[in-house]
Motif scaffolding. Sequence first.
Motif, PDB file in Angstrom:
ATOM      1  N   VAL A  84       3.350 -22.226  -8.796  1.00  0.00           N
ATOM      2  CA  VAL A  84       2.147 -23.076  -8.721  1.00  0.00           C
ATOM      3  C   VAL A  84       2.524 -24.552  -8.855  1.00  0.00           C
ATOM      4  CG1 VAL A  84      -0.036 -23.650  -9.850  1.00  0.00           C
ATOM      5  CG2 VAL A  84       0.611 -21.250  -9.501  1.00  0.00           C
ATOM      6  N   THR A  85       3.463 -24.821  -9.809  1.00  0.00           N
ATOM      7  CA  THR A  85       3.896 -26.214 -10.009  1.00  0.00           C
ATOM      8  C   THR A  85       4.553 -26.786  -8.742  1.00  0.00           C
ATOM      9  OG1 THR A  85       4.248 -25.793 -12.363  1.00  0.00           O
ATOM     10  CG2 THR A  85       5.340 -27.727 -11.415  1.00  0.00           C
ATOM     11  N   LEU A  86       5.429 -26.011  -8.132  1.00  0.00           N
ATOM     12  CA  LEU A  86       6.083 -26.440  -6.887  1.00  0.00           C
ATOM     13  C   LEU A  86       5.068 -26.643  -5.765  1.00  0.00           C
ATOM     14  CD1 LEU A  86       9.283 -24.160  -6.935  1.00  0.00           C
ATOM     15  CD2 LEU A  86       9.161 -26.640  -7.358  1.00  0.00           C
ATOM     16  N   TYR A  87       4.085 -25.765  -5.790  1.00  0.00           N
ATOM     17  CA  TYR A  87       3.047 -25.887  -4.755  1.00  0.00           C
ATOM     18  C   TYR A  87       2.347 -27.243  -4.880  1.00  0.00           C
ATOM     19  CZ  TYR A  87      -1.530 -25.316  -2.559  1.00  0.00           C
ATOM     20  OH  TYR A  87      -2.678 -25.517  -1.814  1.00  0.00           O
ATOM     21  N   HIS A  88       1.971 -27.582  -6.118  1.00  0.00           N
ATOM     22  CA  HIS A  88       1.276 -28.853  -6.307  1.00  0.00           C
ATOM     23  C   HIS A  88       2.184 -30.037  -5.991  1.00  0.00           C
ATOM     24  CE1 HIS A  88      -2.518 -27.350  -7.775  1.00  0.00           C
ATOM     25  NE2 HIS A  88      -1.882 -26.550  -8.680  1.00  0.00           N
ATOM     26  N   GLU A  89       3.480 -29.960  -6.304  1.00  0.00           N
ATOM     27  CA  GLU A  89       4.410 -31.051  -5.985  1.00  0.00           C
ATOM     28  C   GLU A  89       4.542 -31.244  -4.481  1.00  0.00           C
ATOM     29  OE1 GLU A  89       8.083 -30.205  -7.870  1.00  0.00           O
ATOM     30  OE2 GLU A  89       7.356 -30.639  -9.926  1.00  0.00           O
TER      31      GLU A  89
ATOM     32  N   LEU B 171       3.061 -34.102   0.574  1.00  0.00           N
ATOM     33  CA  LEU B 171       2.418 -34.118   1.897  1.00  0.00           C
ATOM     34  C   LEU B 171       1.311 -35.160   1.936  1.00  0.00           C
ATOM     35  CD1 LEU B 171       2.175 -30.295   2.773  1.00  0.00           C
ATOM     36  CD2 LEU B 171       3.650 -32.000   3.846  1.00  0.00           C
ATOM     37  N   GLU B 172       0.539 -35.215   0.843  1.00  0.00           N
ATOM     38  CA  GLU B 172      -0.564 -36.187   0.812  1.00  0.00           C
ATOM     39  C   GLU B 172      -0.009 -37.623   0.836  1.00  0.00           C
ATOM     40  OE1 GLU B 172      -2.750 -35.065  -2.635  1.00  0.00           O
ATOM     41  OE2 GLU B 172      -3.861 -33.457  -1.597  1.00  0.00           O
ATOM     42  N   ASN B 173       1.112 -37.875   0.135  1.00  0.00           N
ATOM     43  CA  ASN B 173       1.733 -39.209   0.150  1.00  0.00           C
ATOM     44  C   ASN B 173       2.229 -39.558   1.551  1.00  0.00           C
ATOM     45  OD1 ASN B 173       1.289 -39.670  -2.563  1.00  0.00           O
ATOM     46  ND2 ASN B 173       3.274 -38.832  -3.183  1.00  0.00           N
ATOM     47  N   ASP B 174       2.862 -38.565   2.223  1.00  0.00           N
ATOM     48  CA  ASP B 174       3.347 -38.801   3.574  1.00  0.00           C
ATOM     49  C   ASP B 174       2.192 -39.100   4.528  1.00  0.00           C
ATOM     50  OD1 ASP B 174       5.915 -38.395   2.746  1.00  0.00           O
ATOM     51  OD2 ASP B 174       6.022 -36.271   3.364  1.00  0.00           O
TER      52      ASP B 174
ATOM     53  N   ALA C 223      -0.669 -40.433   3.623  1.00  0.00           N
ATOM     54  CA  ALA C 223      -1.221 -41.742   3.281  1.00  0.00           C
ATOM     55  C   ALA C 223      -0.324 -42.857   3.810  1.00  0.00           C
ATOM     56  CB  ALA C 223      -1.385 -41.864   1.783  1.00  0.00           C
ATOM     57  N   GLU C 224       0.970 -42.644   3.790  1.00  0.00           N
ATOM     58  CA  GLU C 224       1.896 -43.659   4.256  1.00  0.00           C
ATOM     59  C   GLU C 224       2.034 -43.677   5.783  1.00  0.00           C
ATOM     60  OE1 GLU C 224       5.521 -42.801   2.276  1.00  0.00           O
ATOM     61  OE2 GLU C 224       4.810 -43.445   0.290  1.00  0.00           O
ATOM     62  N   GLY C 225       1.474 -42.631   6.409  1.00  0.00           N
ATOM     63  CA  GLY C 225       1.526 -42.574   7.868  1.00  0.00           C
ATOM     64  C   GLY C 225       2.779 -41.967   8.400  1.00  0.00           C
ATOM     65  N   SER C 226       3.552 -41.312   7.463  1.00  0.00           N
ATOM     66  CA  SER C 226       4.792 -40.673   7.929  1.00  0.00           C
ATOM     67  C   SER C 226       4.493 -39.458   8.808  1.00  0.00           C
ATOM     68  CB  SER C 226       5.637 -40.232   6.735  1.00  0.00           C
ATOM     69  OG  SER C 226       5.976 -41.340   5.941  1.00  0.00           O
ATOM     70  N   ILE C 227       3.371 -38.822   8.517  1.00  0.00           N
ATOM     71  CA  ILE C 227       2.977 -37.667   9.343  1.00  0.00           C
ATOM     72  C   ILE C 227       1.545 -37.842   9.771  1.00  0.00           C
ATOM     73  CG2 ILE C 227       4.591 -36.059   8.263  1.00  0.00           C
ATOM     74  CD1 ILE C 227       2.262 -35.065   6.551  1.00  0.00           C
ATOM     75  N   GLU C 228       1.229 -37.209  10.832  1.00  0.00           N
ATOM     76  CA  GLU C 228      -0.132 -37.281  11.351  1.00  0.00           C
ATOM     77  C   GLU C 228      -0.986 -36.221  10.674  1.00  0.00           C
ATOM     78  OE1 GLU C 228       0.156 -36.829  15.517  1.00  0.00           O
ATOM     79  OE2 GLU C 228       1.223 -38.752  15.838  1.00  0.00           O
ATOM     80  N   GLN C 229      -2.296 -36.349  10.886  1.00  0.00           N
ATOM     81  CA  GLN C 229      -3.274 -35.437  10.268  1.00  0.00           C
ATOM     82  C   GLN C 229      -3.036 -34.007  10.730  1.00  0.00           C
ATOM     83  OE1 GLN C 229      -5.565 -36.160   7.880  1.00  0.00           O
ATOM     84  NE2 GLN C 229      -5.965 -33.939   7.789  1.00  0.00           N
TER      85      GLN C 229
END
Length: 418
Positions: free
Chosen positions: A43-48, A53-56, A58-64
């Motif tokens: 569960v901890t790894l899942y949240h990390e 993914l959410e940071n990427d 937000a930074e635009g590293s990946i698309e929606q």
Amino acid sequence: MTTFWLAMLFFIVIALLIVWRIFAAPKNTIGAENTNIRQETNVTLYHEHLANLENDLAEGSIEQESYTQLKAELDKTLVQDVDPNQAQAEMNQRRSMLWPLAIGLAIISLSLSTYMTFGAYPQLSSPMALNEDPHGQLPPEQMLAVRLQQLEADVEKNPKNTQAWFSLGQAYISAGEFDSAIKAFDTVMEEVGEYAELLGPKAQAMYYKNDQRINSEIQIVIDKALALDALDASTNILLGMDSFSNSDFANAVKYWETVLNSGRPGISVQALTGAVEEAKNQMRISGEMAASGVESVVDDSLPRIVVNVALAPNVQEVLMNSEDKTVFIYAVAANGPRMPLAAVKIKASDLPTSITLDDSQAMTQQMKLSSVDRVSVYAVVSMKGSVGIKPGDFKAELLDIATIQKDALTMEISTQVQ
């Protein structure tokens, strides 16, 4: 019976509780903790990973679109890590419920089947077993002791019960307590008076007490009984026993046949008939039958063997200067036991003579001349006067002879047994 089944149910319940307690106990604690740590780590790894993914995104590293696809794969991985453990736990739980149930049913089935097979259930379930005499399996001595106790209790409860006193007297004779037996019969006669049916048993008790000898006191009781009833069974049986023990077989037969011919109830006909036959057999062996006048009834259609017996000259010379020897002439089964089927005892001085062997000389009712087809006949001069063929005796023999003989057989005693 109800108590037994309740006790049996109690022990079965205890056994079932033990089984259920074992299977209901907590499983390996270390294994459970390891499983929980693994799930928490996943569960901890899942949240990390989800935060990365959410940071990427937000930074635009990946698309929606890529974010959505990667998040779906991440969710799928978490479910695969957790669900198999839950499924295995559920399966283990179902199995843990089946095992105690199966073992419980086995305990109950095995207990009942074992008791039905090896326990006392067959006897308890049989109505006849419940109605049988509780003393039926006791040895004769213990049965007699129980009978004495019962009768003694009866007369103590009701001292005027003459029938119980009489039965007690008979039981005392069987137990060898002759003084008590005499007292019991006297008690009955004090109540009802002197009768032959009471004097006879009293005379028997006195006779046994006096080492089976009739003295003047016993003779007085016997005379009283016969004066009241000349056919009294107990008195005549007693006189027959005394005659037989003194080798007066003719009188023994007379007294016992008096009882048999009286036709009175309560007589052991089979035992008395056997006693009469034994007395007659002793008379035949001793050569007293003809002189006594006792009749020996034999069916003419039954087998009989006529034997002319004589001594050879060499045997006559040996016996000439000695005391008169006993001679036994007898027949045994040609292929069977050596018990004589018919036998006669005479003296050497009676020879030569003609002897008839038939069923009247049988030792027992089962072993007699008519019970076999072929016999061997022996004539033996016994040097010591005892039955059987022994070294020093003189003999003659005819082997394997048919029991139905029309012509007389000839036997000359000449051979000395080595």
